[in-house]
Structures are given as C-alpha cells and as structure tokens.
Enzyme design. Structure first.
Site, mmCIF file in Angstrom:
data_model
loop_
_atom_site.group_PDB
_atom_site.id
_atom_site.type_symbol
_atom_site.label_atom_id
_atom_site.label_comp_id
_atom_site.label_asym_id
_atom_site.label_seq_id
_atom_site.Cartn_x
_atom_site.Cartn_y
_atom_site.Cartn_z
ATOM 1 N N GLY A 109 81.784 55.131 29.903
ATOM 2 C CA GLY A 109 81.112 53.908 29.505
ATOM 3 C C GLY A 109 80.918 52.894 30.613
ATOM 4 C CD GLU A 110 85.250 51.595 33.923
ATOM 5 O OE1 GLU A 110 85.014 51.629 35.153
ATOM 6 O OE2 GLU A 110 86.394 51.529 33.439
ATOM 7 C CB SER A 111 77.554 49.995 34.525
ATOM 8 O OG SER A 111 78.348 49.001 35.160
#
Length: 327
Positions: A188-190
């Site tokens: 989920g982390e960009s």
C-alpha cells in the site's frame, strides 16, 4: 537286486537322502524300467524311490531359491540403510521449511532469516528471489510484496532479481502487468509501489525493446494503467475515468510524443473488461492515491520545454505525485 532293496524300501531321511552322501547327481539316478524279472513288490519300491527323488529335487530347488533371495536382500541392505538415513534427514528438513514459511507469512524478514540460519537458503539475493518466485503459489503473496518492497539494499537487490525471473517477451503491457501482479500482492505504500513499477518497467523494456522509446514511458504508462484499474473497479471511486480521459492523461508521454491512440484504447478496453488480479488480502490503491495526506494545485517546470505548467499534486507517504487534473 535283492541285496539293494532293503536299503531303498524305507523313507530316505537324514543323511541317507543327501545326494552328497550317495555321491551321485540327481539327474544321474537310474530309472529302472519294468522288467518281467522284477516282482510287483520290487516295482512298487522303485516307483516310491522315483517319487521321492522328484520330491527331493523340488526341495533342493526351493532351498536354492531361498538362498538367492537371501543374497539379494543382503545386497540391498545398504540401499535400505541409505533410505532410512535420508528419511531421518528429510523429516526435520520438511519441518524447518514449514516453520520458515509460517514465519515468513507473519514477518517476512524473520522467515527469510530463519531459512538462511537453518542452511535451507543461501544469503544471496538471487537465491532468495528464486525462493519467492517459485514459491509464489504456496507462500503468502502479501508477505512477498512486503519483502520485495522493503527499502533495504538487500531487499532492493532481491526485487531486481525477482523481476528478472519474469518473462515478458511478446506480451502487451497490460498482460505483462497481470503476470507481474499474480506473483505477489502490491503493497500500500506509494514509495514501495513506485520502486516496484519502475523495476518492472525496466524489465519489460528489456524484453520488448521495440515498443517504447524509453523506460520512463513504460514506467509512467504502467502506473497510469494501475490507476485506471483502481478508478474503474473500486466502488469507492464515483467518478469513473472514461477512455477519453485516459487518453488525455497520457498525451505527450513518449518523450513529448503521443502514443498510438489505438494502443491506449486497447489498454483501456482490456482493463475495463478484465480487472488486474487483486487477491483478497491485497491493499487498495484507492487508499494510497485517492485518500492522500495533502493535495492541491502547484506549478512545475517542464522537462523538455522549460515552461511552467499548472499541475494537480498529491502528497502521500512522503512521496509527491502530480497529474494534469484532479480527475
């Protein structure tokens, strides 16, 4: 003849039944034909002797067979011992693998470290990548994504090796992305997503050098396709992107030149009809890009043409992204 009969009329048992004692091979034992000079009692005794001889021959053959079987068993004994020793080694090894996979699903770095300490995995990025790639059907895919998305140098090397194991030759970009995302769950982390897509784009262009003029084009377009998938198929996104919007978003993408419109239309149709793989335990890009920390209009200087342009910026997970419009 009358002198021999007393020795032959009784049953041959003990040493008297041995061929060595008689010093005569069995096949050489005489078969006395019936003769008018032999009485009926003598003929009966000779018949009993003949039957006894046949029984002894059969028993000797059975003994020989038993001896051959015993010899074969003796010859195979080292093989049996090797199998037992292998099984004794195999059982704890399987338990260690099982324990390592369980640890990996909970804390990926701990699982890899455990397997290395147990001597089941070499502490080399190439070997770890092969383990993750070949085990993608049984390992927790979210854990794979978490591990290869980690920012440590070793994990970055594993990511590069992991992507190199994918063969994208002859695949269009959307199907290559599908293959890529089936082997793990996108985190989920960009910043992790950005690193993974960039590595993917480099590999895809290596496999298909004639499609895009540079890897940056492939990288941005891949990102755009993943965003399109989220916009079309996430129920929380109300304003669904149209084909016209998707084409407009990617204008001038190829070193200032437009990509073929037919190519972009095909990508759009493919994603609309068949969304990218998304396992149940995957994160949602909508949470990353549609719920940013900060967003708004800023101006930036162009890369090719040094003029200032107004762009919509999104700040999420300490990573800054910009688009032509909020849509």
């Amino acid at each position: 003849m009358t002198e021999v009969l007393p020795l032959l009329t009784g049953p041959l048992i003990g040493k008297s039944s041995s061929t060595e004692e008689l010093n005569l091979p069995l096949h050489a034992w005489p078969s006395v034909p019936a003769s008018p000079s032999v009485s009926s009692e003598e003929q009966r005794d000779l018949h009993q002797i003949s039957q006894l001889r046949e029984r002894i021959e059969r028993e000797i053959e059975e003994v020989k067979d038993d001896i051959r079987r015993m010899g074969q068993e003796c010859n195979r004994q080292p093989e049996h011992e090797q199998l037992i020793q292998h099984a004794e080694r195999e059982v704890p090894t399987k338990e260690a693998w099982r324990s390592g996979r369980m640890r990996f699903s909970k804390r990926p770095s701990d699982g890899i470290r455990y397997l290395i300490e147990q001597g089941l995995l070499n502490a080399a990025p190439e070997d770890v990548a092969v383990f993750l790639f070949e085990g993608s059907e049984i390992l927790n895919k979210a854990a794979i994504g978490e591990y290869i998305g980690d920012g440590k140098d070793f994990n970055k090397d594993v990511l590069r090796c992991f992507v190199q194991l994918h063969q994208f030759k002859g695949l269009d970009l959307v199907n290559a992305i599908r293959m890529f995302l089936r082997s793990f769950v996108l985190p989920g982390e960009s910043q992790q997503i950005d690193r993974m897509i960039e590595t993917f784009a480099i590999r895809y262009c290596d496999c298909n050098q004639e499609i895009f003029s540079c890897t940056d084009t492939c990288y941005v377009l891949s990102f755009s396709i993943i965003m399109l998938n989220t916009g079309l198929h996430n129920p929380n996104v109300r304003d669904k992107p149209t084909m016209e919007k998707f084409i407009m978003m990617n204008k001038g993408l190829d070193n200032g030149q437009d990509l073929p419109q037919e190519l972009l239309m095909n990508y759009y149709d493919s994603i609309k009809k068949d969304p990218l793989p998304r396992p149940e335990d995957s994160s949602d890009l909508a949470e990353t890009f549609f719920s940013p920390d900060h967003q708004g209009w800023l101006v930036k200087e162009g890369g090719k043409h040094k003029n200032w342009k107004r762009r919509w910026f999104i700040l999420t997970d300490n990573c800054l992204y910009y688009f032509k419009s909020p849509q």
